[in-house]
Design a protein around this motif. Structure first.
Motif, PDB file in Angstrom:
ATOM      1  N   UNK A   1       0.825  -1.199   0.000  1.00  0.00           N
ATOM      2  CA  UNK A   1       0.000   0.000   0.000  1.00  0.00           C
ATOM      3  C   UNK A   1       0.858   1.247   0.000  1.00  0.00           C
ATOM      4  N   UNK A   2       0.210   2.369  -0.359  1.00  0.00           N
ATOM      5  CA  UNK A   2       0.904   3.655  -0.367  1.00  0.00           C
ATOM      6  C   UNK A   2       1.301   4.077   1.033  1.00  0.00           C
ATOM      7  N   UNK A   3       0.633   3.500   2.042  1.00  0.00           N
ATOM      8  CA  UNK A   3       0.951   3.861   3.413  1.00  0.00           C
ATOM      9  C   UNK A   3       2.391   3.495   3.761  1.00  0.00           C
ATOM     10  N   UNK A   4       2.875   2.336   3.223  1.00  0.00           N
ATOM     11  CA  UNK A   4       4.255   1.955   3.488  1.00  0.00           C
ATOM     12  C   UNK A   4       5.211   2.967   2.885  1.00  0.00           C
ATOM     13  N   UNK A   5       4.908   3.344   1.614  1.00  0.00           N
ATOM     14  CA  UNK A   5       5.737   4.353   0.967  1.00  0.00           C
ATOM     15  C   UNK A   5       5.640   5.688   1.699  1.00  0.00           C
ATOM     16  N   UNK A   6       4.417   5.985   2.190  1.00  0.00           N
ATOM     17  CA  UNK A   6       4.216   7.248   2.900  1.00  0.00           C
ATOM     18  C   UNK A   6       5.012   7.273   4.193  1.00  0.00           C
ATOM     19  N   UNK A   7       5.063   6.121   4.891  1.00  0.00           N
ATOM     20  CA  UNK A   7       5.819   6.065   6.136  1.00  0.00           C
ATOM     21  C   UNK A   7       7.307   6.281   5.880  1.00  0.00           C
ATOM     22  N   UNK A   8       7.811   5.674   4.798  1.00  0.00           N
ATOM     23  CA  UNK A   8       9.217   5.869   4.451  1.00  0.00           C
ATOM     24  C   UNK A   8       9.483   7.335   4.173  1.00  0.00           C
ATOM     25  N   UNK A   9       8.555   7.969   3.406  1.00  0.00           N
ATOM     26  CA  UNK A   9       8.716   9.384   3.087  1.00  0.00           C
ATOM     27  C   UNK A   9       8.670  10.235   4.349  1.00  0.00           C
ATOM     28  N   UNK A  10       7.735   9.920   5.252  1.00  0.00           N
ATOM     29  CA  UNK A  10       7.625  10.694   6.494  1.00  0.00           C
ATOM     30  C   UNK A  10       8.887  10.557   7.340  1.00  0.00           C
ATOM     31  N   UNK A  11       9.468   9.352   7.350  1.00  0.00           N
ATOM     32  CA  UNK A  11      10.708   9.160   8.105  1.00  0.00           C
ATOM     33  C   UNK A  11      11.837   9.998   7.516  1.00  0.00           C
ATOM     34  N   UNK A  12      11.886  10.064   6.173  1.00  0.00           N
ATOM     35  CA  UNK A  12      12.906  10.882   5.532  1.00  0.00           C
ATOM     36  C   UNK A  12      12.689  12.362   5.828  1.00  0.00           C
ATOM     37  N   UNK A  13      11.404  12.777   5.771  1.00  0.00           N
ATOM     38  CA  UNK A  13      11.091  14.174   6.064  1.00  0.00           C
ATOM     39  C   UNK A  13      11.467  14.522   7.492  1.00  0.00           C
ATOM     40  N   UNK A  14      11.124  13.606   8.424  1.00  0.00           N
ATOM     41  CA  UNK A  14      11.430  13.868   9.834  1.00  0.00           C
ATOM     42  C   UNK A  14      12.936  13.920  10.071  1.00  0.00           C
ATOM     43  N   UNK A  15      13.682  13.030   9.385  1.00  0.00           N
ATOM     44  CA  UNK A  15      15.135  13.059   9.521  1.00  0.00           C
ATOM     45  C   UNK A  15      15.700  14.374   8.988  1.00  0.00           C
ATOM     46  N   UNK A  16      15.129  14.827   7.853  1.00  0.00           N
ATOM     47  CA  UNK A  16      15.578  16.092   7.281  1.00  0.00           C
ATOM     48  C   UNK A  16      15.268  17.262   8.219  1.00  0.00           C
ATOM     49  N   UNK A  17      14.070  17.223   8.831  1.00  0.00           N
ATOM     50  CA  UNK A  17      13.702  18.286   9.761  1.00  0.00           C
ATOM     51  C   UNK A  17      14.618  18.293  10.982  1.00  0.00           C
ATOM     52  N   UNK A  18      14.960  17.088  11.465  1.00  0.00           N
ATOM     53  CA  UNK A  18      15.863  17.013  12.615  1.00  0.00           C
ATOM     54  C   UNK A  18      17.241  17.591  12.269  1.00  0.00           C
ATOM     55  N   UNK A  19      17.709  17.252  11.056  1.00  0.00           N
ATOM     56  CA  UNK A  19      19.000  17.775  10.635  1.00  0.00           C
ATOM     57  C   UNK A  19      18.952  19.293  10.483  1.00  0.00           C
ATOM     58  N   UNK A  20      17.860  19.787   9.864  1.00  0.00           N
ATOM     59  CA  UNK A  20      17.714  21.230   9.679  1.00  0.00           C
ATOM     60  C   UNK A  20      17.596  21.936  11.019  1.00  0.00           C
ATOM     61  N   UNK A  21      16.859  21.299  11.958  1.00  0.00           N
ATOM     62  CA  UNK A  21      16.702  21.882  13.284  1.00  0.00           C
ATOM     63  C   UNK A  21      18.041  21.964  14.006  1.00  0.00           C
ATOM     64  N   UNK A  22      18.846  20.911  13.870  1.00  0.00           N
ATOM     65  CA  UNK A  22      20.162  20.919  14.516  1.00  0.00           C
ATOM     66  C   UNK A  22      21.033  22.019  13.938  1.00  0.00           C
ATOM     67  N   UNK A  23      20.934  22.201  12.624  1.00  0.00           N
ATOM     68  CA  UNK A  23      21.705  23.265  11.984  1.00  0.00           C
ATOM     69  C   UNK A  23      21.246  24.634  12.476  1.00  0.00           C
ATOM     70  N   UNK A  24      19.902  24.798  12.569  1.00  0.00           N
ATOM     71  CA  UNK A  24      19.366  26.081  13.050  1.00  0.00           C
ATOM     72  C   UNK A  24      19.793  26.348  14.487  1.00  0.00           C
ATOM     73  N   UNK A  25      19.808  25.279  15.299  1.00  0.00           N
ATOM     74  CA  UNK A  25      20.244  25.433  16.693  1.00  0.00           C
ATOM     75  C   UNK A  25      21.709  25.837  16.761  1.00  0.00           C
ATOM     76  N   UNK A  26      22.542  25.227  15.889  1.00  0.00           N
ATOM     77  CA  UNK A  26      23.956  25.568  15.860  1.00  0.00           C
ATOM     78  C   UNK A  26      24.150  27.029  15.462  1.00  0.00           C
ATOM     79  N   UNK A  27      23.412  27.469  14.422  1.00  0.00           N
ATOM     80  CA  UNK A  27      23.509  28.862  13.989  1.00  0.00           C
ATOM     81  C   UNK A  27      23.071  29.796  15.107  1.00  0.00           C
ATOM     82  N   UNK A  28      21.980  29.387  15.815  1.00  0.00           N
ATOM     83  CA  UNK A  28      21.476  30.226  16.911  1.00  0.00           C
ATOM     84  C   UNK A  28      22.496  30.334  18.036  1.00  0.00           C
TER      85      UNK A  28
END
Length: 287
Positions: free
Chosen positions: A130-157
Motif C-alpha cells: 500500500x501507499x501507506x508503506x511508501x508514505x511512512x518511508x517518506x515521512x521518516x525521511x522528512x522527519x530526519x531532514x527536519x531534525x537535521x535542519x533543526x540541529x543546523x538552526x540550533x547551531x547557527x542560533x
C-alpha cells in the motif's frame, strides 16, 4: 500407462474430453496390472510443474482404464530463517511458523503483500504494498531532514548568541526583552507526530521572523494538539508604541507555519489567536 524401466517413453494422446478450466483430466489405457511384475514395468503416473531447479510434483500408481481429475492448489509458504540452495526444507517445521498464501489472497493482478509484524505474526493482503508503506518511508525521511535542519538552526542560533555575547560582554547591562505568547491548536494527520510538526513550525517561523526584529524564544506542540509559542523583542523606546504591530507579526508567523503544514498534509485544520476569545476558539475547533 505402464512403462518398462529404462525403456521407451509412453505415448500420450488427447482423450478428446473437455476438462474444467482449472482442472487437468488424465485417462489411463487398459492394461493388466500383473504385467508390470511379469515384464518388469514401472507403473507410475506423475503430475508436476517445471521450475528453474527442475520438476516438482506428485507421483502415484494409477489403475487401468481410469480417469483422474487433477486440480492444482496454489499455496505458498513465506517464512524466515536460514535455508540452503537446492536443499529440500522440512515443510512440517516451516508450515508451523510461516504465512500460508493461497490463491484467494491474490488480487486480479495476481499480486499479494505479506508483512511480518513486530510480534512475529503475519499480515496477508491482496495487491501490491500500500501507499501507506511508501508514505511512512517518506515521512521518516522528512522527519530526519527536519531534525537535521533543526540541529543546523540550533547551531547557527548558538553561534549567533555567542557572537552577540562577545560583542556585549563589556556592557554593564544587556538590553531587556519583552516577551509574549501565541497559543493555538491543530489537528494533526495520522502520519505526523507532534515533534515533527513542532520542528517544521520552528524552522518556518524563524525564517519568517528574520527581518522583523521579533524572535522566537520557544515553541511547543503537545500530543493533544495544543501549540504554545513564546516570542520576544528588545524593550527599547523605539518599539514600545508598536507593541500591537509586533504581536501581529508573531501571529502572522505562526499562521504561516500552520498554513504550510496544512499544505504538506501534516495538519487538517488549526487555529491560533491573541484575542480574548482564544479559549472559545479552542473549544470550537476541538468539537
Amino acid at each position: 500407462m505402464p512403462l518398462k524401466q529404462g525403456g521407451l517413453h509412453p505415448h500420450l494422446i488427447e482423450a478428446g474430453d473437455q476438462a474444467d478450466v482449472k482442472e487437468v483430466m488424465v485417462k489411463t489405457n487398459a492394461f493388466d496390472p500383473d504385467d508390470q511384475m511379469r515384464f518388469s514395468w514401472y507403473n507410475c503416473m506423475t503430475f508436476g510443474v517445471e521450475s528453474e531447479s527442475g520438476f516438482i510434483g506428485y507421483s502415484w500408481v494409477p489403475d487401468p482404464s481410469d480417469e483422474y481429475d487433477i486440480v492444482p492448489k496454489v499455496s505458498f509458504y513465506v517464512s524466515t530463517g536460514s535455508f540452503e540452495s537446492n536443499v529440500l526444507a522440512d515443510m512440517n517445521q516451516i508450515s508451523k511458523e510461516a504465512a500460508n498464501v493461497t490463491e484467494k489472497d491474490f488480487d486480479i493482478r495476481n499480486e499479494c503483500t505479506v508483512t511480518l509484524r513486530v510480534d512475529g505474526t503475519w499480515d496477508i493482503e491482496p495487491g501490491a504494498p500500500s501507499l501507506m508503506l511508501s508514505s511512512n518511508v517518506l515521512n521518516n525521511l522528512v522527519e530526519s531532514h527536519l531534525n537535521l535542519t533543526s540541529s543546523h538552526a540550533t547551531l547557527v542560533e548558538l553561534m549567533t548568541r555567542k557572537s552577540a555575547k562577545d560583542s556585549t560582554e563589556n556592557q554593564l547591562m544587556a538590553t531587556p526583552w519583552l516577551k509574549w505568547f501565541v497559543k493555538g491548536i491543530a489537528n494533526r494527520t495520522a502520519q505526523t507526530s507532534a515533534y515533527t510538526l513542532q520542528q517544521m513550525m520552528r524552522i518556518h517561523i524563524v525564517n519568517f521572523l528574520r527581518p522583523t526584529g521579533v524572535e522566537l524564544e520557544t515553541i511547543q506542540v503537545k500530543e493533544d494538539g495544543k501549540i504554545e509559542a513564546e516570542f520576544k523583542r528588545p524593550n527599547n523606546h523605539g518599539l514600545v508604541q508598536g507593541a500591537d504591530k509586533y504581536e501581529q507579526i508573531s501571529l502572522d508567523a505562526t499562521n504561516s507555519a500552520l498554513k504550510e503544514a496544512k499544505k504538506k498534509k501534516m495538519v487538517t485544520d488549526y487555529k491560533v489567536s491573541l484575542s480574548k476569545n482564544f479559549v472559545q476558539d479552542i473549544l470550537e475547533l476541538s468539537k
